[in-house]
Design an enzyme around this catalytic site. Structure first.
Site, PDB file in Angstrom:
ATOM      1  N   TYR A 290      -9.119   4.551  -5.469  1.00 53.72           N
ATOM      2  CA  TYR A 290      -8.077   5.381  -5.122  1.00 53.72           C
ATOM      3  C   TYR A 290      -7.673   5.249  -5.993  1.00 53.72           C
ATOM      4  O   TYR A 290      -6.768   6.968  -6.304  1.00 53.72           O
ATOM      5  CB  TYR A 290      -6.862   4.597  -4.558  1.00 53.72           C
ATOM      6  CG  TYR A 290      -6.866   4.069  -2.958  1.00 53.72           C
ATOM      7  CD1 TYR A 290      -7.286   5.255  -2.040  1.00 53.72           C
ATOM      8  CD2 TYR A 290      -6.510   2.816  -3.070  1.00 53.72           C
ATOM      9  CE1 TYR A 290      -7.406   4.482  -1.083  1.00 53.72           C
ATOM     10  CE2 TYR A 290      -6.955   2.113  -1.036  1.00 53.72           C
ATOM     11  CZ  TYR A 290      -7.592   2.843  -0.513  1.00 53.72           C
ATOM     12  OH  TYR A 290      -7.211   2.723   1.023  1.00 53.72           O
TER      13      TYR A 290
ATOM     14  N   GLY B 199      -7.692   5.874   4.633  1.00 59.25           N
ATOM     15  CA  GLY B 199      -7.364   6.178   3.576  1.00 59.25           C
ATOM     16  C   GLY B 199      -6.968   8.048   4.215  1.00 59.25           C
ATOM     17  O   GLY B 199      -8.575   8.234   4.411  1.00 59.25           O
TER      18      GLY B 199
ATOM     19  N   GLU C  61       0.527  -1.320  -0.261  1.00 63.31           N
ATOM     20  CA  GLU C  61      -0.116   0.057  -0.139  1.00 63.31           C
ATOM     21  C   GLU C  61       1.059   0.980  -0.228  1.00 63.31           C
ATOM     22  O   GLU C  61       0.387   2.335   0.089  1.00 63.31           O
ATOM     23  CB  GLU C  61      -1.068  -0.376   1.126  1.00 63.31           C
ATOM     24  CG  GLU C  61      -2.102  -1.557   0.841  1.00 63.31           C
ATOM     25  CD  GLU C  61      -3.188  -1.113   1.902  1.00 63.31           C
ATOM     26  OE1 GLU C  61      -3.136  -0.696   2.637  1.00 63.31           O
ATOM     27  OE2 GLU C  61      -2.689  -2.330   3.059  1.00 63.31           O
TER      28      GLU C  61
ATOM     29  N   SER D  90      -7.025  -2.148   2.133  1.00 60.35           N
ATOM     30  CA  SER D  90      -6.782  -1.362   0.887  1.00 60.35           C
ATOM     31  C   SER D  90      -7.755  -2.139  -0.245  1.00 60.35           C
ATOM     32  O   SER D  90      -6.859  -2.415  -1.831  1.00 60.35           O
ATOM     33  CB  SER D  90      -5.690  -1.004   0.024  1.00 60.35           C
ATOM     34  OG  SER D  90      -5.334   0.384   0.959  1.00 60.35           O
TER      35      SER D  90
ATOM     36  N   ASN E 121     -10.053  -0.135  10.471  1.00 58.97           N
ATOM     37  CA  ASN E 121      -9.674   0.093   9.667  1.00 58.97           C
ATOM     38  C   ASN E 121      -8.657   1.648  11.011  1.00 58.97           C
ATOM     39  O   ASN E 121      -9.263   2.425  11.053  1.00 58.97           O
ATOM     40  CB  ASN E 121      -9.350   0.707   8.409  1.00 58.97           C
ATOM     41  CG  ASN E 121     -10.149  -0.499   7.655  1.00 58.97           C
ATOM     42  OD1 ASN E 121      -9.185  -1.114   6.926  1.00 58.97           O
ATOM     43  ND2 ASN E 121     -11.015  -0.658   7.547  1.00 58.97           N
TER      44      ASN E 121
ATOM     45  N   GLU F 175     -14.905  -5.089   9.270  1.00 53.43           N
ATOM     46  CA  GLU F 175     -13.460  -4.455   9.435  1.00 53.43           C
ATOM     47  C   GLU F 175     -13.542  -3.153   9.909  1.00 53.43           C
ATOM     48  O   GLU F 175     -14.462  -2.597   9.926  1.00 53.43           O
ATOM     49  CB  GLU F 175     -12.747  -5.125   8.262  1.00 53.43           C
ATOM     50  CG  GLU F 175     -12.458  -3.432   7.728  1.00 53.43           C
ATOM     51  CD  GLU F 175     -11.461  -3.954   6.459  1.00 53.43           C
ATOM     52  OE1 GLU F 175     -10.995  -5.091   6.195  1.00 53.43           O
ATOM     53  OE2 GLU F 175     -11.093  -3.414   5.760  1.00 53.43           O
TER      54      GLU F 175
ATOM     55  N   ARG G 286     -11.845   3.878  11.053  1.00 51.44           N
ATOM     56  CA  ARG G 286     -13.012   3.450  10.724  1.00 51.44           C
ATOM     57  C   ARG G 286     -13.597   2.263  10.245  1.00 51.44           C
ATOM     58  O   ARG G 286     -12.977   1.551  10.199  1.00 51.44           O
ATOM     59  CB  ARG G 286     -12.505   3.628   8.628  1.00 51.44           C
ATOM     60  CG  ARG G 286     -13.585   4.009   7.715  1.00 51.44           C
ATOM     61  CD  ARG G 286     -13.340   3.246   6.255  1.00 51.44           C
ATOM     62  NE  ARG G 286     -13.611   3.133   6.692  1.00 51.44           N
ATOM     63  CZ  ARG G 286     -12.415   2.089   5.156  1.00 51.44           C
ATOM     64  NH1 ARG G 286     -11.485   3.526   4.746  1.00 51.44           N
ATOM     65  NH2 ARG G 286     -11.961   1.174   4.551  1.00 51.44           N
TER      66      ARG G 286
ATOM     67  N   ASP H 190     -16.326  -0.604   8.680  1.00 46.86           N
ATOM     68  CA  ASP H 190     -17.045  -0.875   8.147  1.00 46.86           C
ATOM     69  C   ASP H 190     -17.301  -1.841   8.034  1.00 46.86           C
ATOM     70  O   ASP H 190     -18.177  -2.801   8.659  1.00 46.86           O
ATOM     71  CB  ASP H 190     -16.272  -1.682   6.918  1.00 46.86           C
ATOM     72  CG  ASP H 190     -15.320  -0.563   6.308  1.00 46.86           C
ATOM     73  OD1 ASP H 190     -15.801   0.967   6.648  1.00 46.86           O
ATOM     74  OD2 ASP H 190     -13.866  -1.275   5.255  1.00 46.86           O
TER      75      ASP H 190
END
Length: 325
Positions: free
Chosen positions: A222, A283, A17, A152, A279, A277, A261, A263
Site C-alpha cells: 500500500y 484492496g 486497516e 493486509s 479476501n 486465502e 480475490r 490468493d
C-alpha cells in the site's frame, strides 16, 4: 434525466486497516460514473463512530469499502441487513468465514481444496503449554505466524527458530486470540479475482504477485510505488485454468457473493496449487490487483463498480421475494 442512484461508500473503521480502507474508498468515490451515481462518503472513525445514521430513505445502496475486523468480517454486513439497505459484496456468513483464517481453512478442507500445512491454537493453549514446540512440531521451518482474523499482512512474522516463533506468536496475539502457523512453501504467488452472484460467478485472468522479500508486507502492498503484480501471469494454459476453476470452488466454499480475490501458491516443480486465502473485500486502491485483473479480463474499473452495485440490488430483490415483502 434519470435520477442518480445514491451510493454510500463506507470507509475507515476501528480496525488496524483503517488507512487502507480510506485509500480504497477514495478510489471508488473518484471512479463511480457521476452520470449514474451520487456518491455519499461515510467515514467511520477509529473509535467506530459513524458520522451519520444510515436509513433506507437516505441512500439506495451501500458500498462497504472496509477492511479487517468490524468491516470485512460480517459485522457491518449484519447491520446493513437489519436496516434493509442493499450492499455490495459478500453477506454475513461468507464475510465471517473468510475473515477468520481458521474457519476459512476448515471450509476449504471440507470441500477438498488444497491448503498449505498449518496448525492453530488459542492464546490460552499457548500460555498453558510447557512445550511450545509441541504445538508446531508437525511443520518444518521456515513458518509464518499470523493472527487468525486480520488481513493486509498485519501482524505476520516469518520465523526460522523457536525464539522467533515465540516473538511472532506474541505479536499475533496483540491482534487476535487465535493464532495460525503455516509452513512456508517455496512457490510463486498467484491471484485470481472473482465477480458474480451465488449461481454464476466468473473468474478473471490470473495474476502473479511480485514479492520483494519473504512476503508481500503492508508497506509493499500500500505504501510503495513499486510494481507488485504481473497481470496476466505467465503460466501454462492448464495451470491458468486450474487457478480460475479453484477460485470459483473457493468462492462457493465460503458462500461468496459479489466479489472476492483468491490468493494461491504455485509449486512449479511439482505442479501443485495451494489456496492461501480468500479476501471478500480486497484492496480497491488505484493499484488494486483485484481491479487490474478484471481490467485485463475486459472489465474496466467503472464497469466493475457498476456490476457490483447491480449485484447488490439483485440480491436485495431476491431477499424481498423470499420474505414475501
Amino acid at each position: 434525466m434519470t435520477e442518480r442512484v445514491r451510493v454510500a461508500v463506507l470507509a475507515g473503521g476501528p480496525s488496524a486497516e483503517h488507512e487502507v480502507s480510506l485509500l480504497s474508498a477514495h478510489a471508488v468515490l473518484d471512479a463511480l460514473p457521476k452520470e449514474l451515481y451520487e456518491p455519499v462518503p461515510v467515514i467511520i472513525d477509529r473509535q467506530g463512530r459513524w458520522p451519520v445514521e444510515l436509513r433506507r430513505d437516505q441512500v439506495d445502496v451501500v458500498f462497504p469499502v472496509l477492511h479487517g475486523p468490524f468491516g470485512e468480517d460480517g459485522v457491518v454486513q449484519g447491520h446493513l441487513e437489519t436496516l434493509g439497505i442493499p450492499y455490495v459484496g459478500c453477506g454475513v456468513l461468507a464475510s465471517a468465514v473468510a475473515m477468520d483464517k481458521v474457519a476459512m481453512r476448515r471450509a476449504f478442507l471440507a470441500e477438498g481444496i488444497p491448503v498449505t500445512p498449518g496448525v492453530w491454537f488459542t492464546e490460552h493453549e499457548w500460555r498453558a503449554t510447557i512445550d511450545s514446540w509441541g504445538l508446531v512440531k508437525s511443520l518444518d521451518w521456515p513458518m509464518y505466524v499470523k493472527p487468525s482474523g486480520l488481513g493486509s499482512s498485519i501482524g505476520i512474522s516469518r520465523v526460522t527458530t523457536m525464539e522467533e516463533l515465540r516473538a511472532g506468536v506474541e505479536l499475533a496475539l496483540t491482534h487476535d486470540r487465535l493464532v495460525i502457523v503455516e509452513q512456508e512453501v517455496a512457490a510463486r504467488e498467484l491471484i485470481c479475482s472473482v465477480l458474480g452472484g451465488h449461481d454464476f460467478p466468473e473468474a478473471s485472468l490470473p495474476g502473479e504477485l511480485l514479492v520483494p522479500g519473504d512476503w508481500l508486507d503492508y508497506e509493499a502492498k500500500y505504501l510503495s510505488n513499486a510494481e507488485i503484480a504481473t497481470i496476466p501471469a505467465v503460466l501454462p494454459e492448464r495451470v491458468a485454468e486450474d487457478v480460475r476453476e479453484m477460485s470459483l470452488r473457493a468462492f462457493r466454499a465460503i458462500g461468496g457473493y459479489g466479489l472476492a480475490r483468491v490468493d494461491f501458491l504455485y509449486e512449479e516443480e511439482s505442479g501443485r496449487l495451494y489456496v492461501l486465502e480468500i479476501n471478500t473485500m480486497p484492496g480497491f486502491t488505484a493499484r488494486s490487483v483485484y481491479a487490474r485483473a478484471w481490467a485485463e479480463s475486459g472489465v474496466p474499473y467503472p464497469e466493475l463498480l457498476r456490476r457490483l452495485i447491480d449485484l447488490a440490488f439483485a440480491r436485495s430483490r431476491q431477499v424481498t421475494v423470499r420474505s414475501g415483502k
